[in-house]
Design a protein around this motif. Sequence first.
Motif, PDB file in Angstrom:
ATOM      1  N   ASP A  54      53.986 -34.561  48.788  1.00  0.00           N
ATOM      2  CA  ASP A  54      52.922 -33.896  48.037  1.00  0.00           C
ATOM      3  C   ASP A  54      51.676 -33.719  48.904  1.00  0.00           C
ATOM      4  O   ASP A  54      51.034 -32.667  48.871  1.00  0.00           O
ATOM      5  N   LYS A  55      51.341 -34.732  49.684  1.00  0.00           N
ATOM      6  CA  LYS A  55      50.181 -34.631  50.591  1.00  0.00           C
ATOM      7  C   LYS A  55      50.402 -33.537  51.637  1.00  0.00           C
ATOM      8  O   LYS A  55      49.496 -32.773  51.954  1.00  0.00           O
ATOM      9  N   GLN A  56      51.612 -33.467  52.180  1.00  0.00           N
ATOM     10  CA  GLN A  56      51.928 -32.422  53.156  1.00  0.00           C
ATOM     11  C   GLN A  56      51.821 -31.035  52.528  1.00  0.00           C
ATOM     12  O   GLN A  56      51.246 -30.117  53.118  1.00  0.00           O
ATOM     13  N   LEU A  57      52.370 -30.897  51.343  1.00  0.00           N
ATOM     14  CA  LEU A  57      52.319 -29.601  50.647  1.00  0.00           C
ATOM     15  C   LEU A  57      50.882 -29.232  50.277  1.00  0.00           C
ATOM     16  O   LEU A  57      50.511 -28.059  50.309  1.00  0.00           O
ATOM     17  N   ASN A  58      50.074 -30.236  49.952  1.00  0.00           N
ATOM     18  CA  ASN A  58      48.671 -29.986  49.660  1.00  0.00           C
ATOM     19  C   ASN A  58      47.963 -29.413  50.889  1.00  0.00           C
ATOM     20  O   ASN A  58      47.199 -28.443  50.780  1.00  0.00           O
ATOM     21  N   GLY A  59      48.237 -29.995  52.046  1.00  0.00           N
ATOM     22  CA  GLY A  59      47.660 -29.477  53.290  1.00  0.00           C
ATOM     23  C   GLY A  59      48.128 -28.052  53.576  1.00  0.00           C
ATOM     24  O   GLY A  59      47.330 -27.192  53.964  1.00  0.00           O
ATOM     25  N   MET A  60      49.427 -27.817  53.368  1.00  0.00           N
ATOM     26  CA  MET A  60      49.961 -26.459  53.585  1.00  0.00           C
ATOM     27  C   MET A  60      49.328 -25.477  52.604  1.00  0.00           C
ATOM     28  O   MET A  60      49.010 -24.348  52.968  1.00  0.00           O
ATOM     29  N   GLN A  61      49.121 -25.912  51.371  1.00  0.00           N
ATOM     30  CA  GLN A  61      48.532 -25.033  50.360  1.00  0.00           C
ATOM     31  C   GLN A  61      47.104 -24.647  50.765  1.00  0.00           C
ATOM     32  O   GLN A  61      46.714 -23.484  50.629  1.00  0.00           O
ATOM     33  N   GLU A  62      46.344 -25.594  51.274  1.00  0.00           N
ATOM     34  CA  GLU A  62      44.982 -25.294  51.721  1.00  0.00           C
ATOM     35  C   GLU A  62      44.999 -24.292  52.872  1.00  0.00           C
ATOM     36  O   GLU A  62      44.179 -23.376  52.913  1.00  0.00           O
ATOM     37  N   VAL A  63      45.940 -24.456  53.799  1.00  0.00           N
ATOM     38  CA  VAL A  63      46.063 -23.518  54.924  1.00  0.00           C
ATOM     39  C   VAL A  63      46.416 -22.126  54.408  1.00  0.00           C
ATOM     40  O   VAL A  63      45.838 -21.119  54.842  1.00  0.00           O
ATOM     41  N   HIS A  64      47.356 -22.045  53.473  1.00  0.00           N
ATOM     42  CA  HIS A  64      47.755 -20.750  52.922  1.00  0.00           C
ATOM     43  C   HIS A  64      46.616 -20.093  52.151  1.00  0.00           C
ATOM     44  O   HIS A  64      46.435 -18.873  52.226  1.00  0.00           O
ATOM     45  N   GLU A  65      45.834 -20.893  51.418  1.00  0.00           N
ATOM     46  CA  GLU A  65      44.688 -20.341  50.693  1.00  0.00           C
ATOM     47  C   GLU A  65      43.672 -19.751  51.668  1.00  0.00           C
ATOM     48  O   GLU A  65      43.133 -18.666  51.436  1.00  0.00           O
ATOM     49  N   MET A  66      43.439 -20.454  52.772  1.00  0.00           N
ATOM     50  CA  MET A  66      42.510 -19.961  53.787  1.00  0.00           C
ATOM     51  C   MET A  66      43.049 -18.674  54.413  1.00  0.00           C
ATOM     52  O   MET A  66      42.302 -17.712  54.625  1.00  0.00           O
ATOM     53  N   ARG A  67      44.339 -18.654  54.678  1.00  0.00           N
ATOM     54  CA  ARG A  67      44.956 -17.459  55.270  1.00  0.00           C
ATOM     55  C   ARG A  67      44.857 -16.261  54.333  1.00  0.00           C
ATOM     56  O   ARG A  67      44.579 -15.140  54.770  1.00  0.00           O
ATOM     57  N   VAL A  68      45.077 -16.479  53.034  1.00  0.00           N
ATOM     58  CA  VAL A  68      44.960 -15.389  52.058  1.00  0.00           C
ATOM     59  C   VAL A  68      43.534 -14.839  52.074  1.00  0.00           C
ATOM     60  O   VAL A  68      43.329 -13.618  52.091  1.00  0.00           O
ATOM     61  N   ARG A  69      42.542 -15.742  52.088  1.00  0.00           N
ATOM     62  CA  ARG A  69      41.143 -15.287  52.116  1.00  0.00           C
ATOM     63  C   ARG A  69      40.853 -14.488  53.382  1.00  0.00           C
ATOM     64  O   ARG A  69      40.181 -13.456  53.328  1.00  0.00           O
ATOM     65  N   GLN A  70      41.361 -14.951  54.519  1.00  0.00           N
ATOM     66  CA  GLN A  70      41.123 -14.249  55.786  1.00  0.00           C
ATOM     67  C   GLN A  70      41.784 -12.872  55.787  1.00  0.00           C
ATOM     68  O   GLN A  70      41.159 -11.884  56.184  1.00  0.00           O
ATOM     69  N   GLU A  71      43.027 -12.811  55.345  1.00  0.00           N
ATOM     70  CA  GLU A  71      43.743 -11.526  55.335  1.00  0.00           C
ATOM     71  C   GLU A  71      43.066 -10.545  54.376  1.00  0.00           C
ATOM     72  O   GLU A  71      42.957  -9.355  54.666  1.00  0.00           O
ATOM     73  N   ARG A  72      42.618 -11.045  53.238  1.00  0.00           N
ATOM     74  CA  ARG A  72      41.939 -10.181  52.264  1.00  0.00           C
ATOM     75  C   ARG A  72      40.623  -9.660  52.842  1.00  0.00           C
ATOM     76  O   ARG A  72      40.288  -8.487  52.682  1.00  0.00           O
ATOM     77  N   ALA A  73      39.880 -10.534  53.530  1.00  0.00           N
ATOM     78  CA  ALA A  73      38.609 -10.124  54.125  1.00  0.00           C
ATOM     79  C   ALA A  73      38.846  -9.066  55.213  1.00  0.00           C
ATOM     80  O   ALA A  73      38.107  -8.083  55.293  1.00  0.00           O
ATOM     81  N   LYS A  74      39.885  -9.256  56.027  1.00  0.00           N
ATOM     82  CA  LYS A  74      40.213  -8.265  57.060  1.00  0.00           C
ATOM     83  C   LYS A  74      40.553  -6.927  56.423  1.00  0.00           C
ATOM     84  O   LYS A  74      40.109  -5.870  56.886  1.00  0.00           O
ATOM     85  N   GLY A  75      41.358  -6.969  55.369  1.00  0.00           N
ATOM     86  CA  GLY A  75      41.742  -5.739  54.678  1.00  0.00           C
ATOM     87  C   GLY A  75      40.539  -5.037  54.073  1.00  0.00           C
ATOM     88  O   GLY A  75      40.424  -3.804  54.143  1.00  0.00           O
ATOM     89  N   ASP A  76      39.633  -5.807  53.491  1.00  0.00           N
ATOM     90  CA  ASP A  76      38.433  -5.217  52.899  1.00  0.00           C
ATOM     91  C   ASP A  76      37.555  -4.559  53.967  1.00  0.00           C
ATOM     92  O   ASP A  76      37.029  -3.458  53.754  1.00  0.00           O
ATOM     93  N   ARG A  77      37.408  -5.226  55.110  1.00  0.00           N
ATOM     94  CA  ARG A  77      36.617  -4.639  56.209  1.00  0.00           C
ATOM     95  C   ARG A  77      37.259  -3.347  56.717  1.00  0.00           C
ATOM     96  O   ARG A  77      36.566  -2.347  56.940  1.00  0.00           O
ATOM     97  N   LEU A  78      38.572  -3.372  56.899  1.00  0.00           N
ATOM     98  CA  LEU A  78      39.267  -2.167  57.359  1.00  0.00           C
ATOM     99  C   LEU A  78      39.119  -1.029  56.340  1.00  0.00           C
ATOM    100  O   LEU A  78      38.927   0.132  56.717  1.00  0.00           O
ATOM    101  N   GLU A  79      39.205  -1.381  55.062  1.00  0.00           N
ATOM    102  CA  GLU A  79      39.067  -0.362  54.018  1.00  0.00           C
ATOM    103  C   GLU A  79      37.661   0.235  54.021  1.00  0.00           C
ATOM    104  O   GLU A  79      37.499   1.452  53.875  1.00  0.00           O
ATOM    105  N   ASP A  80      36.660  -0.619  54.211  1.00  0.00           N
ATOM    106  CA  ASP A  80      35.279  -0.112  54.305  1.00  0.00           C
ATOM    107  C   ASP A  80      35.120   0.814  55.509  1.00  0.00           C
ATOM    108  O   ASP A  80      34.500   1.877  55.414  1.00  0.00           O
ATOM    109  N   ASN A  81      35.682   0.406  56.642  1.00  0.00           N
ATOM    110  CA  ASN A  81      35.616   1.247  57.843  1.00  0.00           C
ATOM    111  C   ASN A  81      36.330   2.578  57.627  1.00  0.00           C
ATOM    112  O   ASN A  81      35.878   3.623  58.098  1.00  0.00           O
ATOM    113  N   MET A  82      37.456   2.528  56.910  1.00  0.00           N
ATOM    114  CA  MET A  82      38.199   3.758  56.628  1.00  0.00           C
ATOM    115  C   MET A  82      37.359   4.699  55.770  1.00  0.00           C
ATOM    116  O   MET A  82      37.290   5.894  56.028  1.00  0.00           O
TER     117      MET A  82
END
Length: 137
Positions: free
Chosen positions: A74-102
């Motif tokens: 459970d502790k390992q999965l919790n760490g992985m979940q935090e990493v995935h949440e951060m990755r989702v936020r980063q990918e979404r932010a990149k997509g939003d910036r690209l969309e604004d540039n477009m």
Amino acid sequence: MAEKTRSQKLKRLVAVQRHLEQMAEYDLAETSRQRAEVNNQIDNVVLALGSMDPVHHAFSQSYADRFNRLGIKDKQLNGMQEVHEMRVRQERAKGDRLEDNMREALDGERRESDDNAVYDLIDQKFGTPASSKLQKS
């Protein structure tokens, strides 16, 4: 084949980035599912440990070991979940910036097209004498 405009290239990049965002969301959902499964197993082990049934008492050490392993997982999965949440936020932010540039590129292309259309009208209406001679020939 005509050369693609900046906005068309950015549109394609936005589509790719949104796909990466979806993949990150899928990874997060899968980790959350696994974590829920582990928590359900932990609940079952706790119930078995607290049971008064003599069959469960015979396996109490096995249940305790299983509980410890599930806690670690459970502790390992919790760490992985935090990493995935951060990755989702980063990918979404990149997509939003690209969309604004477009959008900015598309606005610029439209302005340029409108300006060129106005210049063409001015040239047609008030053509230079050299262009008038060429049109009469």
